[in-house]
Design a protein around this motif. Structure first.
Motif, PDB file in Angstrom:
ATOM      1  N   LYS A 536       0.845  -1.192   0.000  1.00 47.47           N
ATOM      2  CA  LYS A 536       0.000   0.000   0.000  1.00 47.47           C
ATOM      3  C   LYS A 536       0.886   1.250   0.000  1.00 47.47           C
ATOM      4  CE  LYS A 536      -3.556  -2.439   2.657  1.00 47.47           C
ATOM      5  NZ  LYS A 536      -4.330  -2.457   3.927  1.00 47.47           N
ATOM      6  N   PRO A 537       0.989   1.957  -1.128  1.00 48.99           N
ATOM      7  CA  PRO A 537       1.742   3.222  -1.174  1.00 48.99           C
ATOM      8  C   PRO A 537       0.968   4.324  -0.453  1.00 48.99           C
ATOM      9  CG  PRO A 537       1.487   2.235  -3.363  1.00 48.99           C
ATOM     10  CD  PRO A 537       0.528   1.546  -2.446  1.00 48.99           C
ATOM     11  N   PRO A 538       1.580   5.503  -0.281  1.00 50.95           N
ATOM     12  CA  PRO A 538       0.898   6.592   0.432  1.00 50.95           C
ATOM     13  C   PRO A 538      -0.387   7.055  -0.240  1.00 50.95           C
ATOM     14  CG  PRO A 538       3.250   7.025   0.265  1.00 50.95           C
ATOM     15  CD  PRO A 538       2.974   5.844  -0.591  1.00 50.95           C
ATOM     16  N   SER A 539      -0.388   7.203  -1.563  1.00 51.95           N
ATOM     17  CA  SER A 539      -1.563   7.757  -2.234  1.00 51.95           C
ATOM     18  C   SER A 539      -2.036   6.917  -3.413  1.00 51.95           C
ATOM     19  CB  SER A 539      -1.258   9.184  -2.722  1.00 51.95           C
ATOM     20  OG  SER A 539      -0.150   9.188  -3.619  1.00 51.95           O
ATOM     21  N   ALA A 540      -1.144   6.200  -4.067  1.00 57.36           N
ATOM     22  CA  ALA A 540      -1.515   5.416  -5.251  1.00 57.36           C
ATOM     23  C   ALA A 540      -2.275   4.164  -4.834  1.00 57.36           C
ATOM     24  CB  ALA A 540      -0.267   5.048  -6.045  1.00 57.36           C
ATOM     25  N   PRO A 541      -2.980   3.532  -5.782  1.00 54.77           N
ATOM     26  CA  PRO A 541      -3.660   2.266  -5.462  1.00 54.77           C
ATOM     27  C   PRO A 541      -2.662   1.197  -5.031  1.00 54.77           C
ATOM     28  CG  PRO A 541      -4.445   3.184  -7.545  1.00 54.77           C
ATOM     29  CD  PRO A 541      -3.263   4.001  -7.142  1.00 54.77           C
ATOM     30  N   GLU A 565       6.621   6.133  -5.714  1.00 58.32           N
ATOM     31  CA  GLU A 565       6.417   7.403  -5.033  1.00 58.32           C
ATOM     32  C   GLU A 565       7.066   7.358  -3.656  1.00 58.32           C
ATOM     33  OE1 GLU A 565       2.502   8.370  -3.583  1.00 58.32           O
ATOM     34  OE2 GLU A 565       1.786   6.351  -4.083  1.00 58.32           O
ATOM     35  N   THR A 566       7.342   8.552  -3.124  1.00 57.45           N
ATOM     36  CA  THR A 566       7.986   8.657  -1.821  1.00 57.45           C
ATOM     37  C   THR A 566       6.949   8.511  -0.717  1.00 57.45           C
ATOM     38  OG1 THR A 566       7.726  11.062  -1.771  1.00 57.45           O
ATOM     39  CG2 THR A 566       9.725  10.184  -2.788  1.00 57.45           C
ATOM     40  N   GLY A 567       7.453   8.218   0.489  1.00 57.78           N
ATOM     41  CA  GLY A 567       6.573   8.132   1.643  1.00 57.78           C
ATOM     42  C   GLY A 567       6.557   6.734   2.247  1.00 57.78           C
ATOM     43  N   TRP A 568       5.718   6.578   3.270  1.00 59.97           N
ATOM     44  CA  TRP A 568       5.604   5.309   3.976  1.00 59.97           C
ATOM     45  C   TRP A 568       4.761   4.323   3.169  1.00 59.97           C
ATOM     46  CZ3 TRP A 568       8.445   3.871   7.984  1.00 59.97           C
ATOM     47  CH2 TRP A 568       9.037   4.859   8.774  1.00 59.97           C
ATOM     48  N   HIS A 569       5.270   3.101   3.045  1.00 61.47           N
ATOM     49  CA  HIS A 569       4.574   2.007   2.382  1.00 61.47           C
ATOM     50  C   HIS A 569       4.328   0.894   3.411  1.00 61.47           C
ATOM     51  CE1 HIS A 569       6.150   4.239  -0.985  1.00 61.47           C
ATOM     52  NE2 HIS A 569       5.605   3.440  -1.874  1.00 61.47           N
ATOM     53  N   GLU A 570       3.274   0.149   3.198  1.00 57.37           N
ATOM     54  CA  GLU A 570       2.926  -0.937   4.122  1.00 57.37           C
ATOM     55  C   GLU A 570       2.736  -2.227   3.350  1.00 57.37           C
ATOM     56  OE1 GLU A 570      -0.367  -1.982   7.627  1.00 57.37           O
ATOM     57  OE2 GLU A 570      -0.756  -0.405   6.137  1.00 57.37           O
ATOM     58  N   VAL A 571       3.361  -3.309   3.840  1.00 58.72           N
ATOM     59  CA  VAL A 571       3.131  -4.646   3.332  1.00 58.72           C
ATOM     60  C   VAL A 571       2.815  -5.522   4.541  1.00 58.72           C
ATOM     61  CG1 VAL A 571       5.639  -5.058   3.313  1.00 58.72           C
ATOM     62  CG2 VAL A 571       4.097  -6.611   2.087  1.00 58.72           C
ATOM     63  N   LYS A 574       4.122  -4.689   8.124  1.00 56.77           N
ATOM     64  CA  LYS A 574       5.469  -4.107   8.097  1.00 56.77           C
ATOM     65  C   LYS A 574       5.448  -2.812   7.308  1.00 56.77           C
ATOM     66  CE  LYS A 574      10.162  -5.863   7.879  1.00 56.77           C
ATOM     67  NZ  LYS A 574      10.198  -6.152   9.309  1.00 56.77           N
ATOM     68  N   TRP A 575       6.148  -1.800   7.835  1.00 60.92           N
ATOM     69  CA  TRP A 575       6.228  -0.487   7.196  1.00 60.92           C
ATOM     70  C   TRP A 575       7.645  -0.243   6.709  1.00 60.92           C
ATOM     71  CZ3 TRP A 575       2.146   2.972   6.614  1.00 60.92           C
ATOM     72  CH2 TRP A 575       0.957   2.647   7.286  1.00 60.92           C
ATOM     73  N   PHE A 576       7.758   0.451   5.579  1.00 60.96           N
ATOM     74  CA  PHE A 576       9.064   0.906   5.105  1.00 60.96           C
ATOM     75  C   PHE A 576       8.880   2.234   4.388  1.00 60.96           C
ATOM     76  CE2 PHE A 576       7.314  -1.741   1.740  1.00 60.96           C
ATOM     77  CZ  PHE A 576       7.580  -1.038   0.578  1.00 60.96           C
ATOM     78  N   TYR A 577       9.951   3.039   4.411  1.00 63.54           N
ATOM     79  CA  TYR A 577       9.897   4.391   3.851  1.00 63.54           C
ATOM     80  C   TYR A 577      10.696   4.442   2.556  1.00 63.54           C
ATOM     81  CZ  TYR A 577       9.802   9.472   3.597  1.00 63.54           C
ATOM     82  OH  TYR A 577       9.589  10.770   3.190  1.00 63.54           O
ATOM     83  N   VAL A 578      10.126   5.109   1.551  1.00 64.62           N
ATOM     84  CA  VAL A 578      10.778   5.277   0.253  1.00 64.62           C
ATOM     85  C   VAL A 578      11.205   6.738   0.110  1.00 64.62           C
ATOM     86  CG1 VAL A 578      10.514   5.124  -2.246  1.00 64.62           C
ATOM     87  CG2 VAL A 578       9.434   3.411  -0.773  1.00 64.62           C
ATOM     88  N   TYR A 579      12.490   6.942  -0.163  1.00 65.25           N
ATOM     89  CA  TYR A 579      13.053   8.282  -0.282  1.00 65.25           C
ATOM     90  C   TYR A 579      12.998   8.757  -1.735  1.00 65.25           C
ATOM     91  CZ  TYR A 579      14.988   7.508   4.387  1.00 65.25           C
ATOM     92  OH  TYR A 579      15.127   7.264   5.730  1.00 65.25           O
ATOM     93  N   ALA A 580      13.082  10.074  -1.893  1.00 65.17           N
ATOM     94  CA  ALA A 580      13.138  10.664  -3.231  1.00 65.17           C
ATOM     95  C   ALA A 580      14.517  10.419  -3.854  1.00 65.17           C
ATOM     96  CB  ALA A 580      12.847  12.163  -3.167  1.00 65.17           C
ATOM     97  N   ARG A 581      14.592  10.616  -5.175  1.00 64.96           N
ATOM     98  CA  ARG A 581      15.859  10.360  -5.878  1.00 64.96           C
ATOM     99  C   ARG A 581      16.982  11.248  -5.364  1.00 64.96           C
ATOM    100  NH1 ARG A 581      12.072  10.748 -10.028  1.00 64.96           N
ATOM    101  NH2 ARG A 581      11.567   8.781 -11.075  1.00 64.96           N
ATOM    102  N   GLU A 582      16.661  12.464  -4.958  1.00 65.53           N
ATOM    103  CA  GLU A 582      17.713  13.388  -4.537  1.00 65.53           C
ATOM    104  C   GLU A 582      18.156  13.180  -3.097  1.00 65.53           C
ATOM    105  OE1 GLU A 582      13.661  15.463  -4.479  1.00 65.53           O
ATOM    106  OE2 GLU A 582      14.834  14.226  -5.861  1.00 65.53           O
ATOM    107  N   ASN A 583      17.479  12.322  -2.333  1.00 66.61           N
ATOM    108  CA  ASN A 583      17.906  12.034  -0.967  1.00 66.61           C
ATOM    109  C   ASN A 583      19.117  11.105  -0.969  1.00 66.61           C
ATOM    110  OD1 ASN A 583      14.466  12.008  -0.060  1.00 66.61           O
ATOM    111  ND2 ASN A 583      15.939  13.588   0.458  1.00 66.61           N
ATOM    112  N   TRP A 584      19.884  11.153   0.111  1.00 65.03           N
ATOM    113  CA  TRP A 584      21.058  10.297   0.290  1.00 65.03           C
ATOM    114  C   TRP A 584      21.958  10.351  -0.947  1.00 65.03           C
ATOM    115  CZ3 TRP A 584      21.824   8.870   5.100  1.00 65.03           C
ATOM    116  CH2 TRP A 584      20.727   8.716   5.944  1.00 65.03           C
TER     117      TRP A 584
END
Length: 643
Positions: A536-541, A565-571, A574-584
């Protein structure tokens, strides 16, 4: 004419390059076209059109220019077919050297090695490469390495400027020798390791390596919404290492800010540490002691503060016990059986207490370890350290430890360390004059300053049995270091505790930040015969992730997810965070450099055997020629009818 019937959607109709032997050079020049179902339909339509128009032209009068009309009609139909199939010309090509500009190659012309590459056959650049606008005529933009592989197969040596590419990018280019020319890393964090999941109140450490501008002094700070929690002055090195610690204060999904600052306070890099803070799972501990101990008094305070459930049975005299309960309902502990042990995650006892247990109680304790995953922690004493005193049943099961003795010492003062231990220098406390020796199925829990093992855990079925050589850990509290006492017991009990049974357990590869448009490996352990994941992405289906079964372990499944997309995802849970391309940014630069270096080593070995081969070059024939043929043929047919 060679007509390839490969699927047009697989590789856009191009033929892969291959080395040609000398005997094949005479047959190397060939004409090929797009294939697949599209080609079959186009050929059938043109054949029907050719037969219909030829029949009409042949029957039409006057007949004196009939041969010319048939020839013009044939050329027109052929031109239509060629416009649809876009034929290509394949011919031998000598190996060529090319330059590839990747991100970080903005000043590639200033590199010392660039002067020797002025005569390179091609200069390519990837879309993310930020070059000067006035240099656009000196290089060709290509979308990826697959494009270079398909359209420029004669390139056998590629000089890479910038930071290079990732591992999965290099999979599209095989058989090409790679020579890297790396750009310097930007100031920032080259590596950072932190736990993505924590329990409330659990301290965690952040370890990493920074890249500084010069040898000046720098600072690394860690902050949460309440302000700065830890900081460290970096030594005068180009890539200093650091370690910070903090303890989360609230439940939920949080971002902690990690900053790299110059000596003047200017922020050079700022990154976010995504952490999922979960409710604490209170440990259930049973203590069986042969005599009252001072250590137990402070363990009761620790259990009350950490909300652990603690039950204590202390032997007062023969067959008489005293019972105490902290955060735990009262229950009967006079006899230790399977029903009693089901209520606990860890059992802590000393050697005499283990020895005085009845044979039935020891069998119940062993069964709970092997079948239910119960953990056991033994204290170091005259029974557990002396093999000649271990003459009771099941002694070899509970005491599988081997020791290195220090016979000239009665005790030794040690400074203990363990995973996620506090960063401050600990006070030395007494330890037994031994060191535990590792075995094949054992793992060290605590070590001293010389990396000798002070606490060890050995696998016993589904559970683990541990032994600690430390004495009087309450001294940390008496000397003003209570965090060491709390961290030590939390760590040891957590490592030995019974694992919660899970029908499905998801695991993510979190050794690096998860970024948009980069692959994420997910593993699932389950008994489900055909599992799949719902992400489950933050906003997309929600996305459905189909998994592949492991070849060795049938309960293990794996899959690859490409976040969009960036933001918290859930499977599942379990939760994991996706960063933008310019991060890190610095981390990604270092990862590309490492991947390109590995590819360079691999390519040097693979290309040595084909360095003297001749390769084919495929070029698409310009459609303007076929359009002119069609136009001239159609014009002739129109004019001929007017004459």
């Amino acid at each position: 004419m060679l007509l390839h019937t490969e699927n047009i959607s697989s590789s856009f109709g191009t033929t892969p390059p291959w080395p040609l032997s000398r005997g094949e050079l005479s047959r190397a020049h060939s004409l090929s076209m797009y294939g697949g179902d599209y080609a079959v339909v186009a050929i059938l339509l043109c054949a029907l059109l050719f037969m219909a128009t030829s029949f009409w032209i042949w029957r039409r009068v006057p007949r004196k220019r009939r041969s010319w009309r048939v020839l013009a009609n044939t050329l027109a139909i052929f031109a239509l077919l060629a416009l649809a199939l876009r034929p290509r010309w394949t011919s031998p090509a000598d190996p060529a050297t090319a330059v590839l500009l990747t991100s970080g190659a903005e000043n590639y012309r200033a590199a010392p090695s660039y002067d020797s590459l002025q005569n390179a056959a091609y200069t390519f650049a990837l879309p993310e490469t930020q070059l000067k606008p006035n240099e656009s005529s000196s290089y060709k933009i290509i979308p990826d390495l697959g494009y270079l592989h398909r359209h420029y197969p004669e390139v056998r040596h590629l000089h890479v400027f910038g930071y290079g590419l990732r591992d999965y990018d290099w999979q599209e280019l095989e058989g090409v020798q790679i020579t890297p020319h790396f750009a310097p890393l930007s100031p920032g964090f080259k590596q950072v390791y932190w736990p993505r999941e924590l329990q409330l109140g659990q301290a965690f450490s952040i370890q990493g390596e920074a890249v500084c501008m010069d040898n000046a002094k720098h600072w690394v700070t860690l902050t949460d919404p309440g302000g700065e929690r830890d900081s460290l002055a970096l030594t005068l090195k180009r890539t200093p290492q650091f370690e910070l610690q903090m303890r989360p204060r609230e439940l939920g999904l949080h971002h902690y800010v990690l900053r790299l600052k110059s000596e003047e306070g200017r922020v050079l890099a700022e990154e976010y540490l995504a952490v999922h803070v979960q409710p604490p799972q209170p440990l259930r501990v049973l203590i069986l002691e042969s005599t009252p101990k001072f250590e137990t008094k402070y363990l009761k305070h620790w259990a009350a503060r950490e909300l652990c459930r603690l039950a204590i049975r202390t032997t007062v005299s023969r067959e008489r016990h005293r019972f105490e309960f902290i955060n735990h309902p009262r229950l009967k502990l006079a006899t230790i059986d399977a029903e009693v042990l089901e209520d606990f995650d860890v059992v802590m006892l000393d050697g005499p207490a283990l020895e005085t247990l009845s044979a039935t109680e020891r069998r119940a304790l062993r069964s709970a370890m092997e079948r239910k995953g119960l953990g056991v922690l033994l204290a170091a004493d005259e029974v557990t350290l002396a093999p000649d005193q271990q003459n009771f049943s099941e002694s070899k099961f509970f005491l599988p430890f081997r020791f290195e003795a220090f016979p000239d010492l009665e005790q030794r003062m040690v400074k203990a360390h363990w995973q996620h231990s506090p960063t401050q220098t600990p006070m030395a406390i007494p330890g037994e004059p031994f060191a535990l020796l590792p075995t094949r199925d054992a793992s060290a829990l605590v070590t001293d300053e010389q990396d000798r093992t002070l606490a060890l855990a050995v696998q016993r079925g589904q559970g683990r049995v541990g032994l600690s050589l430390l004495r009087e850990t309450y001294r940390w509290i008496l000397t003003g270091q209570p965090q060491w006492h709390a961290s030590y017991w939390s760590h040891v009990f957590s490592e030995l505790a019974r694992r919660k049974a899970q029908h499905e357990a998801w695991a993510l590869a979190v050794d690096k930040p998860i970024c948009v448009d980069q692959p994420l490996a997910l593993n699932l352990t389950t008994t489900n015969p055909l599992p799949f994941g719902i992400i489950k992405p933050p906003s997309a289906p929600a996305d459905t992730l189909f998994l592949r079964q492991d070849e060795v372990e049938p309960r293990r499944w794996r899959g690859t997810y490409w976040p969009r997309e960036t933001g918290w995802h859930e499977v599942a849970t379990k939760w994991f965070y996706v960063y933008a391309r310019e991060n890190w940014r610095t981390w990604q630069q270092a990862a590309k450099i490492a991947a390109t270096s590995r590819q360079a080593v691999r390519s040097n070995g693979r290309t040595s055997s084909s360095s003297s081969s001749t390769f084919t070059k495929t070029e698409i024939i310009s459609p303007i020629w076929f359009f002119l043929i069609f136009l001239l043929s159609s014009t002739f047919l129109w004019l001929e009818r007017k004459l």
